[in-house]
Scaffold this motif. Structure first.
Motif, mmCIF file in Angstrom:
data_model
loop_
_atom_site.group_PDB
_atom_site.id
_atom_site.type_symbol
_atom_site.label_atom_id
_atom_site.label_comp_id
_atom_site.label_asym_id
_atom_site.label_seq_id
_atom_site.Cartn_x
_atom_site.Cartn_y
_atom_site.Cartn_z
ATOM 1 N N CYS A 182 5.173 4.630 11.397
ATOM 2 C CA CYS A 182 4.927 3.689 10.288
ATOM 3 C C CYS A 182 4.175 2.450 10.789
ATOM 4 O O CYS A 182 3.275 1.944 10.115
ATOM 5 C CB CYS A 182 6.236 3.306 9.600
ATOM 6 S SG CYS A 182 7.423 2.450 10.659
ATOM 7 N N VAL A 183 4.538 2.021 11.969
ATOM 8 C CA VAL A 183 3.880 0.842 12.552
ATOM 9 C C VAL A 183 2.390 1.126 12.756
ATOM 10 O O VAL A 183 1.528 0.311 12.434
ATOM 11 C CB VAL A 183 4.541 0.469 13.897
ATOM 12 C CG1 VAL A 183 3.791 -0.678 14.575
ATOM 13 C CG2 VAL A 183 6.008 0.109 13.693
ATOM 14 N N LEU A 184 2.111 2.327 13.249
ATOM 15 C CA LEU A 184 0.719 2.701 13.527
ATOM 16 C C LEU A 184 -0.096 2.932 12.264
ATOM 17 O O LEU A 184 -1.287 2.639 12.215
ATOM 18 C CB LEU A 184 0.683 3.974 14.396
ATOM 19 C CG LEU A 184 1.312 3.843 15.781
ATOM 20 C CD1 LEU A 184 1.438 5.196 16.454
ATOM 21 C CD2 LEU A 184 0.503 2.881 16.654
ATOM 22 N N LYS A 185 0.583 3.460 11.235
ATOM 23 C CA LYS A 185 -0.156 3.824 10.019
ATOM 24 C C LYS A 185 -0.349 2.654 9.057
ATOM 25 O O LYS A 185 -1.170 2.722 8.149
ATOM 26 C CB LYS A 185 0.583 4.968 9.281
ATOM 27 C CG LYS A 185 0.506 6.308 9.985
ATOM 28 C CD LYS A 185 -0.756 7.074 9.585
ATOM 29 C CE LYS A 185 -0.973 8.322 10.418
ATOM 30 N NZ LYS A 185 -0.160 9.463 9.962
ATOM 31 N N CYS A 186 0.418 1.582 9.221
ATOM 32 C CA CYS A 186 0.362 0.489 8.242
ATOM 33 C C CYS A 186 -0.991 -0.238 8.321
ATOM 34 O O CYS A 186 -1.324 -0.825 9.354
ATOM 35 C CB CYS A 186 1.492 -0.506 8.482
ATOM 36 S SG CYS A 186 1.400 -1.926 7.368
ATOM 37 N N PRO A 187 -1.788 -0.213 7.228
ATOM 38 C CA PRO A 187 -3.106 -0.846 7.274
ATOM 39 C C PRO A 187 -3.018 -2.371 7.363
ATOM 40 O O PRO A 187 -3.966 -3.027 7.796
ATOM 41 C CB PRO A 187 -3.766 -0.420 5.959
ATOM 42 C CG PRO A 187 -2.662 0.020 5.075
ATOM 43 C CD PRO A 187 -1.523 0.425 5.933
ATOM 44 N N VAL B 208 0.839 -1.212 0.000
ATOM 45 C CA VAL B 208 0.000 0.000 0.000
ATOM 46 C C VAL B 208 0.875 1.264 0.000
ATOM 47 O O VAL B 208 0.488 2.314 -0.508
ATOM 48 C CB VAL B 208 -0.927 -0.005 1.248
ATOM 49 C CG1 VAL B 208 -1.813 1.234 1.264
ATOM 50 C CG2 VAL B 208 -1.772 -1.254 1.298
ATOM 51 N N GLN B 209 2.047 1.150 0.596
ATOM 52 C CA GLN B 209 3.039 2.228 0.628
ATOM 53 C C GLN B 209 2.641 3.427 1.473
ATOM 54 O O GLN B 209 3.144 4.533 1.287
ATOM 55 C CB GLN B 209 3.411 2.653 -0.807
ATOM 56 C CG GLN B 209 3.993 1.503 -1.597
ATOM 57 C CD GLN B 209 4.380 1.874 -3.012
ATOM 58 O OE1 GLN B 209 4.248 3.017 -3.428
ATOM 59 N NE2 GLN B 209 4.868 0.890 -3.753
ATOM 60 N N GLU B 210 1.740 3.210 2.402
ATOM 61 C CA GLU B 210 1.374 4.242 3.383
ATOM 62 C C GLU B 210 2.611 4.692 4.178
ATOM 63 O O GLU B 210 2.773 5.858 4.524
ATOM 64 C CB GLU B 210 0.331 3.641 4.339
ATOM 65 C CG GLU B 210 -0.367 4.637 5.248
ATOM 66 C CD GLU B 210 -1.484 5.395 4.547
ATOM 67 O OE1 GLU B 210 -1.633 6.575 4.848
ATOM 68 O OE2 GLU B 210 -2.166 4.797 3.690
ATOM 69 N N CYS B 211 3.494 3.739 4.441
ATOM 70 C CA CYS B 211 4.685 4.010 5.261
ATOM 71 C C CYS B 211 5.603 5.061 4.627
ATOM 72 O O CYS B 211 6.275 5.805 5.349
ATOM 73 C CB CYS B 211 5.451 2.714 5.517
ATOM 74 S SG CYS B 211 5.749 1.748 4.039
ATOM 75 N N THR B 212 5.631 5.130 3.289
ATOM 76 C CA THR B 212 6.533 6.108 2.665
ATOM 77 C C THR B 212 6.092 7.530 3.000
ATOM 78 O O THR B 212 6.913 8.435 3.113
ATOM 79 C CB THR B 212 6.563 5.956 1.121
ATOM 80 O OG1 THR B 212 5.236 6.152 0.631
ATOM 81 C CG2 THR B 212 7.058 4.582 0.709
ATOM 82 N N GLN B 213 4.781 7.718 3.183
ATOM 83 C CA GLN B 213 4.257 9.033 3.569
ATOM 84 C C GLN B 213 4.431 9.245 5.071
ATOM 85 O O GLN B 213 4.696 10.351 5.517
ATOM 86 C CB GLN B 213 2.744 9.128 3.236
ATOM 87 C CG GLN B 213 2.416 8.876 1.789
ATOM 88 C CD GLN B 213 3.033 9.932 0.895
ATOM 89 O OE1 GLN B 213 2.938 11.123 1.171
ATOM 90 N NE2 GLN B 213 3.721 9.486 -0.159
ATOM 91 N N ALA B 214 4.250 8.159 5.807
ATOM 92 C CA ALA B 214 4.239 8.272 7.266
ATOM 93 C C ALA B 214 5.609 8.638 7.822
ATOM 94 O O ALA B 214 5.729 9.391 8.788
ATOM 95 C CB ALA B 214 3.761 6.957 7.885
ATOM 96 N N CYS B 215 6.682 8.113 7.222
ATOM 97 C CA CYS B 215 8.021 8.297 7.793
ATOM 98 C C CYS B 215 8.666 9.569 7.258
ATOM 99 O O CYS B 215 8.909 9.690 6.064
ATOM 100 C CB CYS B 215 8.912 7.099 7.471
ATOM 101 S SG CYS B 215 10.557 7.309 8.183
ATOM 102 N N VAL B 216 8.957 10.513 8.155
ATOM 103 C CA VAL B 216 9.602 11.750 7.712
ATOM 104 C C VAL B 216 11.116 11.586 7.607
ATOM 105 O O VAL B 216 11.809 12.460 7.108
ATOM 106 C CB VAL B 216 9.287 12.942 8.657
ATOM 107 C CG1 VAL B 216 7.805 13.254 8.641
ATOM 108 C CG2 VAL B 216 9.784 12.683 10.073
#
Ligand SMILES: [Zn+2]
Length: 458
Positions: free
Chosen positions: A71-76, A37-45
């Motif tokens: 990233c752990v929290l945001k990963c669906p 999903v690549q949510e983590c790329t947005q989540a990690c600054v």
């Protein structure tokens, strides 16, 4: 009128990866149930999660992880975990901590300002430099854009005595001596490195870096020869009082010489006179340890004609008592102000400089410039050696083919630290680092606040 000192100064930074990776503080794991999903790329600054060339999420970059767990929290998919690396907790010591070493590595590799740099996120209490933080609360017009250059902020400092006023005799003849001033573009010089026996590549790297940065590196007299001589105008030879005669050739070539008095008192007037006879225009620096008497010794030396007082404390002693250096520096500056001689002398402070914020903090306490010692050697692979001369398990080894790499790592570190200095000057609304000196009203001191808040209570 524009003055020559406002010319642009630029440090060329270039990627210089370390020879040895240091253990990451965190391990980031991605499990098989990741559905890309690549949510983590947005989540990690911090850039831990990036997309590879194949369009899929790549292996996490552990080195960049700061353990924020976003990233752990945001990963669906609940496909990420972050674990602390036990091995990394043993890196460094209480003062040159693992985090500080990691930050130095990042700065030396990239020349960039780390995301959580500048000491803003440090402990809100502490001793020594950690008990001081910058007061940005009274800014009327912050000169925010120091780094990007839309508003020019100067980091140049002057070494030498400036006459407080011109003094004439009865016939109108100028009595005060000519000011001997050397301007350097950054308030940082390089301390002599711990030596690796007779291996001189580390020294050569320090000297070449000083030349590239247009500042100075300190080198012991006995090593001021051979490969180093072409860089003599960026070297401060360190001479012991008994060596003046054999130092004459080097004194003749130098712009600044340093006489290391250690904790003894010598016939300093005689030393000054002898050096001046060899080279009337050379700046004379006296180095002495920070202690209970250093403010009085600094005053006496200033009265005798010293151009620079270089006070130093070993990193080991700073670690043992972090307040010792900050209080001695503050006391020395204040004493010279009180005695009305502060403008006659340049104060350089060395010891305990472990992160970028320690440079402006030293200046706020009253230094004109600081000496970088262990920090740049850590950037080259030192495991925080103190006086152990990079022996034992220290991995700092500079071969001749490594010299340019080492020069770039030092330049990157200093470039990053200068950018962080510019950020702080901008935040304080200062356009010149010269104006930051002794500005203790622009900083907050943990000890003072504690007294205010808890005053009267035992
Ligand atoms: Zn070492």
């Amino acid at each position: 009128m524009m003055r020559a000192r406002f010319e642009r100064y630029h440090i060329e930074v270039k990627d210089a990866p370390p020879k040895f990776r240091i253990p990451p503080r965190f391990f980031v794991k991605r499990y098989n149930n990741c559905s890309n999903v690549q949510e983590c790329t947005q989540a990690c600054v911090y850039g831990v999660h990036v997309v590879g060339k194949d369009g899929k999420i790549a292996e996490p970059i552990n080195d960049l992880c700061r353990g924020c767990y976003v990233c752990v929290l945001k990963c669906p998919d609940l496909a990420l975990s972050v674990e602390e690396n036990i091995e990394s907790q043993h890196m460094g010591n209480e003062y040159f901590t693992g985090d500080r070493i990691r930050t130095i590595y990042f700065e030396a590799e990239t020349g960039r300002v780390p995301v959580s740099g500048t000491g803003y996120d440090g402990p809100f209490a502490g001793r020594g430099f950690d008990g001081i933080w910058f007061d940005f609360s009274e800014i009327v017009r912050p000169t925010r854009d120091g780094i990007h250059g839309r508003e020019f902020i100067s980091t140049s400092v002057d070494f030498g005595r400036r006459p407080s006023r011109l003094v004439f005799d009865e016939e109108g003849k100028l009595l005060s001596s000519d000011p001997r001033i050397i301007e350097i573009p950054i308030p940082m010089i390089l301390e002599a490195p711990l030596t690796l026996g007779e291996e001189g590549h580390l020294r050569l790297a320090a000297v070449k870096a000083a030349s590239k940065l247009r500042t100075f590196a300190i080198v012991d007299l006995k090593n001021c020869n051979g490969d180093l001589l072409p860089y003599i105008s960026n070297i401060i030879p360190r001479i012991y009082p008994g060596e003046i005669t054999e130092a004459e050739d080097v004194i003749h070539l130098s712009r600044i010489v340093e006489v290391d008095l250690k904790d003894r008192d010598y016939e300093t007037q005689d030393i000054i006179d002898r050096i001046r006879r060899v080279n009337p225009s050379v700046l004379i620096s006296f180095s002495l340890p920070f202690d209970d008497a250093s403010h009085k010794r600094a005053y006496a030396l200033t009265e005798k004609g010293a151009d620079i007082i270089h006070l130093y404390m070993s990193d080991q002693n700073v670690e043992r008592d972090p307040d010792s250096i900050t209080s001695a520096l503050q006391r020395t500056h204040s004493y010279l102000v009180e005695k009305n001689v502060r403008e006659k002398v340049t104060l350089v402070s060395s010891g305990g400089i472990a992160e970028a914020a320690h440079v402006p903090k030293s200046i706020i306490l009253g230094a004109d410039a600081v000496g970088l010692g262990l920090a740049y050697q850590i950037a080259l692979g030192c495991k925080v050696c103190y006086s152990a001369h990079h022996s034992g398990d220290c991995q700092l080894r500079i071969e001749s083919q490594d010299v340019e790499w080492a020069v770039q790592r030092i330049a990157n570190l200093v470039g990053s630290w200068r950018d962080q200095l510019l950020e702080i000057l901008g935040g304080m609304g200062l356009r010149e680092v010269r104006r930051q000196r002794g500005e203790m009203g622009r900083a907050m001191f943990y000890n003072d606040l504690e007294a205010k808040i808890f005053g009267g209570r035992e």
